[in-house]
Design an enzyme around this catalytic site. Structure first.
Site, PDB file in Angstrom:
ATOM      1  N   HIS A 277     -58.316  -0.784  95.730  1.00  0.00           N
ATOM      2  CA  HIS A 277     -59.405  -1.513  96.396  1.00  0.00           C
ATOM      3  C   HIS A 277     -60.030  -2.463  95.376  1.00  0.00           C
ATOM      4  O   HIS A 277     -60.415  -2.022  94.303  1.00  0.00           O
ATOM      5  CB  HIS A 277     -60.461  -0.523  96.897  1.00  0.00           C
ATOM      6  CG  HIS A 277     -61.700  -1.189  97.404  1.00  0.00           C
ATOM      7  ND1 HIS A 277     -61.677  -2.175  98.362  1.00  0.00           N
ATOM      8  CD2 HIS A 277     -63.009  -1.025  97.079  1.00  0.00           C
ATOM      9  CE1 HIS A 277     -62.918  -2.580  98.609  1.00  0.00           C
ATOM     10  NE2 HIS A 277     -63.747  -1.917  97.834  1.00  0.00           N
TER      11      HIS A 277
ATOM     12  N   ASP B   5     -42.480 -12.329 101.486  1.00  0.00           N
ATOM     13  CA  ASP B   5     -41.771 -11.389 100.608  1.00  0.00           C
ATOM     14  C   ASP B   5     -42.518 -10.059 100.487  1.00  0.00           C
ATOM     15  O   ASP B   5     -41.931  -9.037 100.127  1.00  0.00           O
ATOM     16  CB  ASP B   5     -41.618 -11.976  99.200  1.00  0.00           C
ATOM     17  CG  ASP B   5     -40.448 -12.952  99.117  1.00  0.00           C
ATOM     18  OD1 ASP B   5     -39.567 -12.922 100.001  1.00  0.00           O
ATOM     19  OD2 ASP B   5     -40.406 -13.738  98.150  1.00  0.00           O
TER      20      ASP B   5
ATOM     21  N   HIS C 227     -66.447  -7.509 103.558  1.00  0.00           N
ATOM     22  CA  HIS C 227     -66.292  -6.624 102.413  1.00  0.00           C
ATOM     23  C   HIS C 227     -65.192  -7.183 101.496  1.00  0.00           C
ATOM     24  O   HIS C 227     -65.436  -8.163 100.814  1.00  0.00           O
ATOM     25  CB  HIS C 227     -66.030  -5.208 102.922  1.00  0.00           C
ATOM     26  CG  HIS C 227     -65.983  -4.155 101.872  1.00  0.00           C
ATOM     27  ND1 HIS C 227     -65.776  -2.829 102.160  1.00  0.00           N
ATOM     28  CD2 HIS C 227     -66.095  -4.230 100.524  1.00  0.00           C
ATOM     29  CE1 HIS C 227     -65.774  -2.131 101.030  1.00  0.00           C
ATOM     30  NE2 HIS C 227     -65.955  -2.957 100.023  1.00  0.00           N
TER      31      HIS C 227
ATOM     32  N   HIS D  25     -62.457  -6.323  94.962  1.00  0.00           N
ATOM     33  CA  HIS D  25     -63.177  -7.468  95.532  1.00  0.00           C
ATOM     34  C   HIS D  25     -62.652  -8.740  94.877  1.00  0.00           C
ATOM     35  O   HIS D  25     -63.416  -9.612  94.487  1.00  0.00           O
ATOM     36  CB  HIS D  25     -64.681  -7.325  95.311  1.00  0.00           C
ATOM     37  CG  HIS D  25     -65.308  -6.203  96.080  1.00  0.00           C
ATOM     38  ND1 HIS D  25     -66.582  -6.253  96.580  1.00  0.00           N
ATOM     39  CD2 HIS D  25     -64.811  -4.998  96.464  1.00  0.00           C
ATOM     40  CE1 HIS D  25     -66.851  -5.129  97.225  1.00  0.00           C
ATOM     41  NE2 HIS D  25     -65.793  -4.347  97.151  1.00  0.00           N
TER      42      HIS D  25
ATOM     43  N   TYR E 263     -32.150  -8.067  98.097  1.00  0.00           N
ATOM     44  CA  TYR E 263     -32.850  -8.723  97.001  1.00  0.00           C
ATOM     45  C   TYR E 263     -32.882  -7.779  95.803  1.00  0.00           C
ATOM     46  O   TYR E 263     -33.037  -6.574  95.951  1.00  0.00           O
ATOM     47  CB  TYR E 263     -34.286  -9.052  97.434  1.00  0.00           C
ATOM     48  CG  TYR E 263     -35.132  -9.677  96.375  1.00  0.00           C
ATOM     49  CD1 TYR E 263     -35.196 -11.061  96.230  1.00  0.00           C
ATOM     50  CD2 TYR E 263     -35.878  -8.881  95.513  1.00  0.00           C
ATOM     51  CE1 TYR E 263     -35.982 -11.639  95.254  1.00  0.00           C
ATOM     52  CE2 TYR E 263     -36.666  -9.456  94.530  1.00  0.00           C
ATOM     53  CZ  TYR E 263     -36.717 -10.831  94.411  1.00  0.00           C
ATOM     54  OH  TYR E 263     -37.498 -11.391  93.441  1.00  0.00           O
TER      55      TYR E 263
END
Ligand SMILES: [Zn+2]
Length: 238
Positions: free
Chosen positions: A98, A123, A174, A100, A231
Site C-alpha cells: 500500500h 504487460d 485515498h 500513496h 515472455y
C-alpha cells in the site's frame, strides 16, 4: 509452498518496505507492505509509524489471520486489517503493498480508474485498474481499515475480477493497493502501477480520445501471464 521460518518472512516484508521507499513510492510513512506465509497463516508487516530510516528487519510485526500479534514490541501498521481481509479474501495472494505514490494517488483523488492505453500497462494489468468508490460513512466510522479490505474483496468478487490478473486497485480519495503471489510481485506491481498512472495522465493530455485495441491488450497480457505465456527465458525450453 513450504513453510518459511518467521525470520525469513520478516526479512521479505522488510525488503519490500525498503524497496518502496527506494523507488520513491513512499515519503514519510505513507505506505506499508506485508508478506504472507499462507501455510503458517502468518504475515509480517511494517510496524505502525516507525520511520523508514530507523526500520530494521527485526522490527517487522507478525500477525495471524485473526489479527493477533504473534510477538513484537511494536504495534503493526494501522492498515493491518486491510491486509488481513485481502489475504482472507484472495486465496492466491501472498504479498501486499500500500502506498500513496503520487501518480496513482492523483488518479485515486480524481476518483478515476486508470485506463489501459498501451502495452506497458497491459504487460502488468489485464484491463483498466479500477478505482473503487468512497466508503460509506458508517463503514469509515466503525471499522475503517477492515471495511476497506472487505470493499476491495467484494468489488473484485462481484465483478468476477481475478486478483492475479488485476493485481491492484485505487481507492477513491485515498491511494492504491497492489498485491501478488509473493511480496516481491506485489512490489513490482506497485512500481508498474505508478509508472502506468503517470504515463496515462500524460497520454490523455496529448490525446483524450485514445482507443487502445483490446486485441493488443490481450496479446501483451497473455504472452506474459496466460496459459501459454512465452515472455522471458522459459521460451528456451519449449
Ligand atoms: Zn493509505
Amino acid at each position: 509452498m513450504g513453510t518459511r521460518n518467521l525470520d525469513q518472512l520478516k526479512q521479505e516484508a522488510f525488503e519490500v518496505n525498503m524497496g518502496i521507499v527506494k523507488e520513491k513510492l513512499v515519503v514519510l510513512t505513507w505506505g506499508n507492505a506485508s508478506s504472507f506465509d499462507r501455510a503458517n497463516g502468518i504475515f509480517a508487516i511494517k510496524p505502525s509509524g516507525v520511520s523508514y530510516t530507523l526500520l530494521k528487519w527485526q522490527d517487522m510485526v507478525l500477525v495471524d489471520l485473526d489479527g493477533n500479534v504473534i510477538e513484537s514490541k511494536f504495534k503493526p501498521s494501522s492498515d493491518t486489517l486491510t491486509h488481513l481481509e485481502i489475504y482472507k479474501g484472495f486465496s492466491s495472494v501472498c504479498g501486499i503493498v500500500h502506498t500513496h505514490s503520487p501518480w496513482a494517488t492523483i488518479w485515486a483523488q480524481a476518483c478515476q480508474s486508470i485506463p489501459v492505453l498501451g502495452t506497458t500497462h497491459s504487460d502488468h494489468f489485464n484491463g483498466d485498474v479500477p478505482c473503487l468508490p468512497y466508503l460509506k460513512m458508517d463503514k469509515v466510522q466503525n471499522a475503517y481499515e477492515k471495511e476497506t479490505g472487505i470493499q476491495i474483496v467484494d468489488f473484485f468478487n462481484n465483478r468476477q475480477l481475478e486478483p492475479i490478473h488485476m493485481p491492484g486497485c485505487l481507492l477513491s480519495g485515498h491511494a492504491s493497493f497492489t498485491w501478488g503471489e509473493t511480496s516481491n510481485k506485489a512490489f513490482e506491481n506497485a512500481v508498474a502501477l505508478e509508472a502506468c498512472a503517470k504515463m496515462a495522465y500524460h497520454s490523455l493530455n496529448l490525446n483524450s480520445k485514445i482507443e487502445f485495441p483490446d486485441y493488443i491488450l490481450e496479446k501483451h497480457y497473455s504472452r506474459k501471464h496466460g496459459a501459454n505465456a512465452y515472455y522471458g527465458q522459459n521460451v528456451i525450453n519449449k
